[in-house]
Enzyme design. Sequence first.
Site, PDB file in Angstrom:
ATOM      1  CE1 TYR A  98      56.927 169.381  52.671  1.00 13.32           C
ATOM      2  CE2 TYR A  98      58.408 167.679  51.866  1.00 13.32           C
ATOM      3  CZ  TYR A  98      58.189 168.980  52.303  1.00 13.32           C
ATOM      4  OH  TYR A  98      59.237 169.866  52.384  1.00 13.32           O
ATOM      5  CG  HIS A 154      59.229 179.759  52.143  1.00 14.39           C
ATOM      6  ND1 HIS A 154      59.759 179.753  53.419  1.00 14.39           N
ATOM      7  CD2 HIS A 154      59.992 180.623  51.426  1.00 14.39           C
ATOM      8  CE1 HIS A 154      60.795 180.589  53.465  1.00 14.39           C
ATOM      9  NE2 HIS A 154      60.944 181.125  52.273  1.00 14.39           N
ATOM     10  CB  CYS A 162      52.847 168.173  37.168  1.00 15.91           C
ATOM     11  SG  CYS A 162      53.356 166.807  36.082  1.00 15.91           S
ATOM     12  CB  CYS A 203      50.194 165.183  36.481  1.00 12.18           C
ATOM     13  SG  CYS A 203      49.469 166.584  35.597  1.00 12.18           S
ATOM     14  CB  CYS A 208      50.449 165.165  32.061  1.00 13.03           C
ATOM     15  SG  CYS A 208      51.955 165.612  32.986  1.00 13.03           S
ATOM     16  CB  THR A 246      60.066 185.822  60.843  1.00  8.99           C
ATOM     17  OG1 THR A 246      61.142 185.493  59.949  1.00  8.99           O
ATOM     18  CG2 THR A 246      60.093 187.315  61.126  1.00  8.99           C
ATOM     19  CD  GLU A 273      65.009 182.622  70.154  1.00  6.37           C
ATOM     20  OE1 GLU A 273      65.513 182.207  71.204  1.00  6.37           O
ATOM     21  OE2 GLU A 273      65.024 181.986  69.085  1.00  6.37           O
TER      22      GLU A 273
END
Length: 328
Positions: A98, A154, A162, A203, A208, A246, A273
Amino acid sequence: MALRNWDSLDNWQKFDMLGLIMGITPTAIFPPSNSIPKFREDFAKAKHIVVVTGAGVSADSGVPTFRGPGGYWRNKRVQELATVEHFEKNPSLSWQFYHHRREGMVTKLPNKAHIAIAECEKRLKSQGRRVVVITQNIDELHKRAGSENVLEMHGSLFKIRCTKCQDVTENMDSPICPALAGKGAPDLETDEDSIPLDKLPRCKRASCGGLMRPHVVWFGESLDPSILAKAEEEIEKCDLCLLVGTSSVVKPVALFGPRLSILGIPVAEFNTEETPVTKSLGYHFEGPACTLIPEALARHESEPEYHFEGPACTLIPEALARHESEPE
């Protein structure tokens, strides 16, 4: 799946809607039209336009798609990496993946399709009309293009959550933490550096310190119910829907277009397509979004060329004052 005025539907509409719920996409009586002038007539009449976008709308910005050639990272399918199970098993590798995606977005810019959608929203707002984007993308390019009404189904690459306290924060840091600097190269030869757990994003809330994860919806996870409820609300009010780039595979978003089409709402698909829902829709335009969307959403001849907001007693004297080209 919310159903608009079920009792007002005729028997054929109810039959098609029940089929859709069971996974059977209906086929329209007539094949979808590819007439831009006809679509533009529906566009001119629409008061509440919903634009549903997928990976294809960002393809011309250089953002790889899940189902395209860019669907691999270090010989692993993206679908394998984007799961809770993989994150729990190997948070170091998940964060490297990521981090690579976040850093890659630094050089990506909104393309003509993003910009046309944002400009259309701004222009129609002044006419009392609404344009809202429901996107499955996590790249935030719609927002960067200027769209304000955006529902991110999404999540976002630039939000983190967290795993302990569930706090969600925006994060544009590059790198997101020192230990990830220079990590995440997609080359197959790259060694898998194992970053210690305490060096991964943590976090920052007092007392925390939990492990952070990307605030995105992974495969196997449910959508945020509050975002889904807002999307359903927009679909209920929609009188023109565009499906842009999409694949119309991932539910429940994949059902939005066919649902509206059953109800007689114009739905136009813009894709390179055909998709599983193409034959259930009123329009299908084949080609890249950056070519099709600017023409589809350009100012219609019925729209006012100028719009000035404010009290007439302030605006009109200035508007009708003597022009410098007039004789004194």
